[in-house]
Design a protein around this motif. Structure first.
Motif, short mmCIF file in Angstrom:
data_model
loop_
_atom_site.label_atom_id
_atom_site.label_comp_id
_atom_site.label_asym_id
_atom_site.label_seq_id
_atom_site.Cartn_x
_atom_site.Cartn_y
_atom_site.Cartn_z
N LEU A 52 0.82 -1.20 0.00
CA LEU A 52 0.00 0.00 0.00
C LEU A 52 0.86 1.26 0.00
O LEU A 52 0.57 2.23 -0.72
N PHE A 53 1.93 1.27 0.80
CA PHE A 53 2.82 2.43 0.80
C PHE A 53 3.52 2.60 -0.54
O PHE A 53 3.66 3.73 -1.04
N SER A 54 3.95 1.51 -1.15
CA SER A 54 4.60 1.64 -2.46
C SER A 54 3.59 2.10 -3.51
O SER A 54 3.94 2.90 -4.39
N SER A 55 2.35 1.65 -3.42
CA SER A 55 1.31 2.12 -4.33
C SER A 55 1.07 3.61 -4.16
O SER A 55 0.91 4.34 -5.14
N LEU A 56 1.05 4.06 -2.92
CA LEU A 56 0.87 5.49 -2.65
C LEU A 56 2.02 6.31 -3.22
O LEU A 56 1.81 7.36 -3.83
N ILE A 57 3.23 5.82 -3.06
CA ILE A 57 4.40 6.53 -3.58
C ILE A 57 4.37 6.58 -5.11
O ILE A 57 4.59 7.63 -5.72
#
Length: 72
Positions: A52-57
């Motif tokens: 999820l964090f990598s998707s947000l980035i």
């Protein structure tokens, strides 16, 4: 002819920006909802949060790149 081509390209970048901002908002909301209910030490929770964090980035970077390309 040239003006139409430039307008089409600007519209395309604006669409990409809109979609990536929407996806960033969805990811951020999912991160807020997903957090409290799951044990943070579970391996699956760590994997999901990482994705999820990598998707947000990536979606935020896509929005920024599209805005830079549109103003270039």
């Amino acid at each position: 002819m040239i003006r139409t081509s430039q307008q089409n390209q600007t519209d395309r970048y604006l669409n990409i920006t809109t979609i990536s901002i929407f996806l960033s908002a969805v990811t951020a909301s999912t991160l807020q909802i997903e957090g409290p209910g799951v044990s943070s030490k579970a391996a699956i929770a760590v994997a999901v949060n990482s994705f999820l964090f990598s998707s947000l980035i990536f979606s935020t970077a896509s929005a920024v790149q599209s805005m830079v390309a549109m103003t270039w």
